[in-house]
Scaffold this motif. Structure first.
Motif, PDB file in Angstrom:
ATOM      1  N   HIS A 188      -1.082 -21.041  14.209  1.00 49.17           N
ATOM      2  CA  HIS A 188      -1.285 -21.837  12.775  1.00 49.17           C
ATOM      3  C   HIS A 188      -1.492 -22.917  14.383  1.00 49.17           C
ATOM      4  O   HIS A 188      -0.432 -23.690  14.906  1.00 49.17           O
ATOM      5  N   HIS A 246       0.546 -22.968  16.992  1.00 52.20           N
ATOM      6  CA  HIS A 246       1.575 -22.141  17.929  1.00 52.20           C
ATOM      7  C   HIS A 246       0.964 -20.410  17.133  1.00 52.20           C
ATOM      8  O   HIS A 246       0.123 -20.848  16.346  1.00 52.20           O
ATOM      9  N   ASP A 268       2.546 -17.943  14.770  1.00 53.24           N
ATOM     10  CA  ASP A 268       3.882 -17.128  14.268  1.00 53.24           C
ATOM     11  C   ASP A 268       3.666 -15.173  14.421  1.00 53.24           C
ATOM     12  O   ASP A 268       2.509 -15.090  13.589  1.00 53.24           O
TER      13      ASP A 268
HETATM   14 MN    MN Z   1       3.969 -21.869  11.639  1.00 55.44          MN
END
Ligand code: MN
Length: 215
Positions: free
Chosen positions: A46, A52, A54
């Motif tokens: 993401h 990052h 997820d």
């Molecule tokens: Mn996210």
């Protein structure tokens, strides 16, 4: 008073007339018809205000779904090296349908940015009780320590998640367990950056979404 639905926070944070993310079908929705099968996991890359990964685990145990994905945001992504500790911040439960989501969330929406499915597969709980039965995922989460075996395409083997503070603390540490799948020489976050579902890079997801919007 009604018990809060686990997806309340997810739904409250989003305007579904603006974001292409799934609204979910609500309680009891099954991701697959296989109630005997193992539950699934997904790792979504993401590219939001900061990049990052997820990490989402299907709730429930042994295929008994509770309609949600338990979720953590892992800023540095998964390591295959047991000596690496990765910060993982627990985030709101997501609907099961989110597991296949790739696309572009508008910048002014919650979590705005590009999403692709970086890895996915089945998982099983490694923690068992005294009778040898798997401990359900929600119980492992409230214990602040969970161990799972992930069977993905890039990520395989045992992983442990440990809450660093007390109950409700969002900070966890994600560590590869020292098993046959551990490999300190691999670095799949940098060597295998693209979608395991569609083969697309973040840039290709962005380009194709932009073309779709024009067409
Ligand atoms: Mn996210």
């Amino acid at each position: 008073m009604d018990k809060d639905h686990p997806l309340d926070e997810y739904l409250e944070k989003r305007d579904f007339s603006e974001t292409p993310e799934p609204e979910g079908e609500g309680e009891g929705k099954k991701a697959s018809g296989d109630s005997q099968g193992e539950p699934f996991f997904v790792i979504q890359k993401h590219d939001a205000s900061s990049l990052h990964y997820d990490f989402r685990l299907e709730g429930g145990v042994g295929g008994v779904e509770d309609g949600t994905l338990k979720s953590w945001a892992v800023p540095k992504g998964f390591s295959t090296d047991p000596s690496e500790k990765r910060l993982a911040l627990s985030t709101e439960d997501h609907p099961l349908e989110y597991a296949e989501f790739e696309g572009v969330i508008p910048e002014d929406e919650y979590g705005g940015g590009t999403v692709l499915v970086w890895d996915a597969g089945l998982y099983r709980n490694l923690k068992t009780d005294d009778d040898g039965n798997a401990v359900p995922l929600p119980d492992q989460i409230s214990d602040g320590h969970l161990t799972v075996w992930l069977q993905g395409e890039k990520i395989t083997g045992g992983y442990a998640l440990t809450r660093t503070g007390g109950n409700g603390d969002e900070r966890w540490l994600l560590v590869k367990m020292d098993d046959a799948e551990a490999d300190a020489r691999r670095n799949p976050v940098s060597t295998e950056p693209d979608s395991v579902l569609t083969g697309r890079s973040l840039e290709e997801v962005r380009e194709e979404e932009a073309e779709g919007a024009e067409g």
